[in-house]
Design a protein around this motif. Structure first.
Motif, PDB file in Angstrom:
ATOM      1  N   SER A  82      -1.744 -15.775 -10.447  1.00 48.82           N
ATOM      2  CA  SER A  82      -2.315 -14.935  -9.192  1.00 48.82           C
ATOM      3  C   SER A  82      -0.921 -14.617  -8.355  1.00 48.82           C
ATOM      4  O   SER A  82      -1.009 -14.084  -7.347  1.00 48.82           O
ATOM      5  N   ALA A  83       0.163 -15.195  -8.780  1.00 52.93           N
ATOM      6  CA  ALA A  83       1.458 -14.576  -8.104  1.00 52.93           C
ATOM      7  C   ALA A  83       1.458 -13.034  -8.165  1.00 52.93           C
ATOM      8  O   ALA A  83       2.188 -12.250  -7.599  1.00 52.93           O
ATOM      9  N   ALA A  84       0.654 -12.445  -9.192  1.00 53.53           N
ATOM     10  CA  ALA A  84       0.737 -10.851  -9.585  1.00 53.53           C
ATOM     11  C   ALA A  84      -0.181 -10.372  -8.249  1.00 53.53           C
ATOM     12  O   ALA A  84       0.074  -9.198  -8.348  1.00 53.53           O
ATOM     13  N   LYS A  85      -0.829 -11.085  -7.788  1.00 58.09           N
ATOM     14  CA  LYS A  85      -1.841 -10.494  -6.462  1.00 58.09           C
ATOM     15  C   LYS A  85      -0.884  -9.940  -5.702  1.00 58.09           C
ATOM     16  O   LYS A  85      -1.135  -8.995  -5.023  1.00 58.09           O
ATOM     17  N   SER A  86       0.247 -10.609  -5.462  1.00 57.55           N
ATOM     18  CA  SER A  86       1.122 -10.127  -4.294  1.00 57.55           C
ATOM     19  C   SER A  86       1.894  -8.882  -4.869  1.00 57.55           C
ATOM     20  O   SER A  86       2.286  -8.012  -3.856  1.00 57.55           O
ATOM     21  N   TYR A  87       1.951  -8.626  -5.972  1.00 54.74           N
ATOM     22  CA  TYR A  87       2.530  -7.393  -6.555  1.00 54.74           C
ATOM     23  C   TYR A  87       1.672  -6.208  -6.343  1.00 54.74           C
ATOM     24  O   TYR A  87       2.131  -4.979  -5.978  1.00 54.74           O
ATOM     25  N   ILE A  88       0.692  -6.404  -6.518  1.00 56.24           N
ATOM     26  CA  ILE A  88      -0.678  -5.431  -6.330  1.00 56.24           C
ATOM     27  C   ILE A  88      -0.672  -5.248  -4.757  1.00 56.24           C
ATOM     28  O   ILE A  88      -0.629  -3.720  -4.325  1.00 56.24           O
ATOM     29  N   GLY A  89      -0.524  -6.246  -3.733  1.00 58.07           N
ATOM     30  CA  GLY A  89      -0.454  -5.903  -2.337  1.00 58.07           C
ATOM     31  C   GLY A  89       0.595  -5.156  -2.178  1.00 58.07           C
ATOM     32  O   GLY A  89       0.849  -4.278  -0.998  1.00 58.07           O
ATOM     33  N   LEU A  90       1.951  -5.304  -2.641  1.00 57.79           N
ATOM     34  CA  LEU A  90       3.131  -4.655  -2.333  1.00 57.79           C
ATOM     35  C   LEU A  90       3.084  -3.023  -2.639  1.00 57.79           C
ATOM     36  O   LEU A  90       3.391  -2.503  -1.771  1.00 57.79           O
ATOM     37  N   MET A  91       2.234  -2.983  -3.890  1.00 60.55           N
ATOM     38  CA  MET A  91       2.346  -1.542  -4.159  1.00 60.55           C
ATOM     39  C   MET A  91       1.154  -0.990  -3.252  1.00 60.55           C
ATOM     40  O   MET A  91       1.416   0.448  -2.923  1.00 60.55           O
ATOM     41  N   ALA A  92       0.187  -1.603  -3.049  1.00 62.04           N
ATOM     42  CA  ALA A  92      -0.679  -0.729  -1.793  1.00 62.04           C
ATOM     43  C   ALA A  92      -0.163  -0.694  -0.480  1.00 62.04           C
ATOM     44  O   ALA A  92      -0.286   0.262   0.250  1.00 62.04           O
ATOM     45  N   ALA A  93       0.726  -1.504  -0.074  1.00 63.00           N
ATOM     46  CA  ALA A  93       1.518  -1.459   1.046  1.00 63.00           C
ATOM     47  C   ALA A  93       2.377  -0.145   1.183  1.00 63.00           C
ATOM     48  O   ALA A  93       2.648   0.579   2.006  1.00 63.00           O
ATOM     49  N   MET A  94       3.111  -0.073  -0.002  1.00 66.61           N
ATOM     50  CA  MET A  94       3.901   1.062  -0.120  1.00 66.61           C
ATOM     51  C   MET A  94       3.159   2.597  -0.112  1.00 66.61           C
ATOM     52  O   MET A  94       3.544   3.478   0.354  1.00 66.61           O
ATOM     53  N   LEU A  95       1.953   2.351  -0.867  1.00 70.73           N
ATOM     54  CA  LEU A  95       1.222   3.874  -0.763  1.00 70.73           C
ATOM     55  C   LEU A  95       0.568   4.063   0.650  1.00 70.73           C
ATOM     56  O   LEU A  95       0.505   5.215   0.931  1.00 70.73           O
ATOM     57  N   ALA A  96       0.350   2.962   1.228  1.00 73.76           N
ATOM     58  CA  ALA A  96      -0.277   2.988   2.781  1.00 73.76           C
ATOM     59  C   ALA A  96       0.930   3.625   3.435  1.00 73.76           C
ATOM     60  O   ALA A  96       0.797   4.525   4.238  1.00 73.76           O
ATOM     61  N   HIS A  97       2.204   3.262   3.275  1.00 71.36           N
ATOM     62  CA  HIS A  97       3.317   3.440   4.173  1.00 71.36           C
ATOM     63  C   HIS A  97       3.628   5.250   3.858  1.00 71.36           C
ATOM     64  O   HIS A  97       3.880   5.995   5.023  1.00 71.36           O
ATOM     65  N   GLN A  98       3.222   5.420   2.601  1.00 66.73           N
ATOM     66  CA  GLN A  98       3.671   6.982   2.284  1.00 66.73           C
ATOM     67  C   GLN A  98       2.297   7.893   2.754  1.00 66.73           C
ATOM     68  O   GLN A  98       2.316   9.083   2.528  1.00 66.73           O
ATOM     69  N   GLY A  99       1.009   7.209   3.141  1.00 62.99           N
ATOM     70  CA  GLY A  99      -0.136   7.919   3.883  1.00 62.99           C
ATOM     71  C   GLY A  99      -1.078   8.108   2.652  1.00 62.99           C
ATOM     72  O   GLY A  99      -1.850   9.051   2.734  1.00 62.99           O
ATOM     73  N   LEU A 100      -0.823   7.724   1.497  1.00 64.87           N
ATOM     74  CA  LEU A 100      -1.681   7.927   0.333  1.00 64.87           C
ATOM     75  C   LEU A 100      -2.930   7.021   0.317  1.00 64.87           C
ATOM     76  O   LEU A 100      -3.977   7.100  -0.299  1.00 64.87           O
ATOM     77  N   LEU A 101      -2.938   5.944   0.965  1.00 62.04           N
ATOM     78  CA  LEU A 101      -3.956   4.816   1.185  1.00 62.04           C
ATOM     79  C   LEU A 101      -4.363   4.748   2.405  1.00 62.04           C
ATOM     80  O   LEU A 101      -3.406   4.347   3.283  1.00 62.04           O
ATOM     81  N   GLU A 102      -5.697   4.805   3.076  1.00 65.90           N
ATOM     82  CA  GLU A 102      -5.903   4.560   4.447  1.00 65.90           C
ATOM     83  C   GLU A 102      -6.381   3.246   4.503  1.00 65.90           C
ATOM     84  O   GLU A 102      -7.432   2.937   3.955  1.00 65.90           O
ATOM     85  N   ARG A 103      -5.795   2.284   5.119  1.00 60.35           N
ATOM     86  CA  ARG A 103      -6.095   0.937   5.204  1.00 60.35           C
ATOM     87  C   ARG A 103      -7.490   0.474   5.898  1.00 60.35           C
ATOM     88  O   ARG A 103      -8.219  -0.266   5.583  1.00 60.35           O
ATOM     89  N   ASP A 104      -7.922   1.556   6.834  1.00 61.98           N
ATOM     90  CA  ASP A 104      -9.188   1.315   7.527  1.00 61.98           C
ATOM     91  C   ASP A 104     -10.292   1.816   6.722  1.00 61.98           C
ATOM     92  O   ASP A 104     -11.509   1.900   7.226  1.00 61.98           O
ATOM     93  N   ALA A 105     -10.044   2.717   5.707  1.00 60.79           N
ATOM     94  CA  ALA A 105     -11.036   3.404   4.844  1.00 60.79           C
ATOM     95  C   ALA A 105     -11.851   2.244   3.941  1.00 60.79           C
ATOM     96  O   ALA A 105     -11.303   1.299   3.502  1.00 60.79           O
ATOM     97  N   ARG A 106     -13.296   2.708   3.824  1.00 60.90           N
ATOM     98  CA  ARG A 106     -14.126   1.844   2.982  1.00 60.90           C
ATOM     99  C   ARG A 106     -13.592   2.121   1.458  1.00 60.90           C
ATOM    100  O   ARG A 106     -13.375   3.391   1.115  1.00 60.90           O
TER     101      ARG A 106
END
Length: 402
Positions: free
Chosen positions: A115-139
């Motif tokens: 489950s340490a790998a969960k954090s790597y997925i979280g890091l990539m999601a945060a990167m894409l959100a920072h780029q505006g490709l992922l909306e954190r508040d979206a369903r």
């Protein structure tokens, strides 16, 4: 000596009470399941410099590590025995000051990160959100329409990143241990009981999830959050999880070796824990984060993402939680943000954590990165090794040497 696990554990651990069996699983995943590589990229590996001999720290093997407020101490060899350690690597101020491999593990052995790998997925999601490709508040269903009407489809991306969904699968009362076994049965046919008729792919499994409570109201550590998030990232980028991790991170940190994910029968990566890599390459990932997301002057992760792991828990989510295996009566002292564990120590530390003792510990305040891979038995009869306490003690000690 490791005690025999109680029969109640044996109902679901199915072999995880034997360190040798666990070690085989954690070190030879490519021999047991189909896998997909995470490419290290075309560049030469980036060196992990060792501290010059003239500046060597005193032998860390003899450093006393305090337990229970100082009422007892252990040493690193004691810790390794308790945690069934396979690999242990310490970097301080950018240099390797301690590195050891046990039980046949080598510097070139890809080891299950769990489950340490969960954090790597979280890091990539945060990167894409920072780029505006992922909306954190979206369903989630805005990205994966097939999940509309399910617990994960109706949750927001922010809920997935903070384990905020309240779910049950196929009408069952939620029980973390049972659901962990059922997840293994989904991705590994050899772990399915006789007569198994449940989902046979990760996507099928997610479609059976139903809501049992308001998202964001409670912390519940559940693999489905991460698998759903990984599916969202695949839809956004058009890349497999393996290719995305390779493109965003693995090919940019100077890795020595390819990593890999195990796959389900649909060819989809087990994103929540099916990732394997060497300790040295995981240390490179941690060192990049400790340096504010940069490697050798090149920004890999946006500095804003790398420096806000410990400070970004959104309003409305629990500020203090406990490890999934911790007794319910134990104090909740940790925080959880973007799939990273936060010890709330004075040093701004954060940690990726997996079953059997997998850890990536990053502490900017201590100039410290620690990687621990283990094959520890998971049972109420076996005390949890005090890994995080040891990491901090090592960091404080190294800092005191100047």
């Amino acid at each position: 000596m490791t005690e025999t696990a109680p029969l109640s554990d044996l109902l679901w651990t199915r072999g995880y009470t034997d360190p040798a069996w666990i070690r085989r699983f954690t070190s030879v995943g490519r021999e047991l399941s189909p896998t997909r590589r995470v490419w290290r990229g075309p560049d030469r590996p980036r060196d992990l410099p060792a501290r010059p001999a003239s500046l060597d720290a005193p032998d860390l093997d003899t450093l006393p590590i305090e337990l229970d407020g100082g009422s007892a101490t252990i040493t690193l060899p004691d810790l390794f025995a308790a945690a069934q350690t396979d690999a242990f690597l310490v970097m301080h101020r950018g240099s390797v000051v301690y590195e050891t491999y046990l039980h046949g593990t080598t510097p070139h052995t890809p080891h299950f990160n769990a489950s340490a790998a969960k954090s790597y997925i979280g890091l990539m999601a945060a990167m894409l959100a920072h780029q505006g490709l992922l909306e954190r508040d979206a369903r989630t269903s805005a990205y994966v329409p097939e999940l509309a009407g399910t617990a994960f489809g109706e949750a927001r991306i922010e809920d997935l990143l903070h384990m905020g969904t309240q779910v049950c699968y196929a009408g069952r009362t939620f029980d973390k241990a049972i659901e962990a076994q059922r997840y293994f049965a989904v991705i590994a046919p050899q772990l399915r009981p006789f007569g198994y008729s449940g989902p046979t792919t990760i996507r099928e499994h997610l479609l059976t999830a139903r809501t049992t409570g308001k998202p964001g109201s409670e912390f519940r550590y559940e693999n489905g959050n991460v698998e759903t998030l990984a599916e969202v990232l695949r839809r956004i980028t058009g890349l497999t999880t393996s290719d995305l991790l390779g493109e965003l991170l693995w090919s940019r940190i100077g890795a020595e070796e390819d990593a890999y994910y195990i796959l389900d029968s649909d060819g989809i990566e087990a994103a929540c824990g099916g990732f394997s890599a060497t300790a040295r390459d995981v240390a490179r990932l941690g060192e990049m984060l400790r340096c504010g997301g940069a490697v050798g002057g090149r920004q890999v992760v946006p500095e804003e993402v790398a420096t806000t792991v410990v400070s970004g828990v959104p309003e409305g989510y629990p500020r203090r939680v406990r490890f999934p295996a911790a007794p319910p009566t134990s104090p909740a002292t940790l925080s959880y943000h973007d799939l990273w564990w936060i010890p709330n120590d004075p040093y701004g530390s954060y940690m990726a954590s997996g079953i059997h003792g997998q850890r990536l510990f990053v502490s900017p305040g201590l100039d410290l990165v620690v990687v621990h891979f283990g094959s520890q038995v998971i049972s109420s009869a076996v005390p949890v090794a005090p890994l995080a306490q040891a990491f901090v003690r090592i960091g404080v000690h190294l800092g005191s040497l100047g």
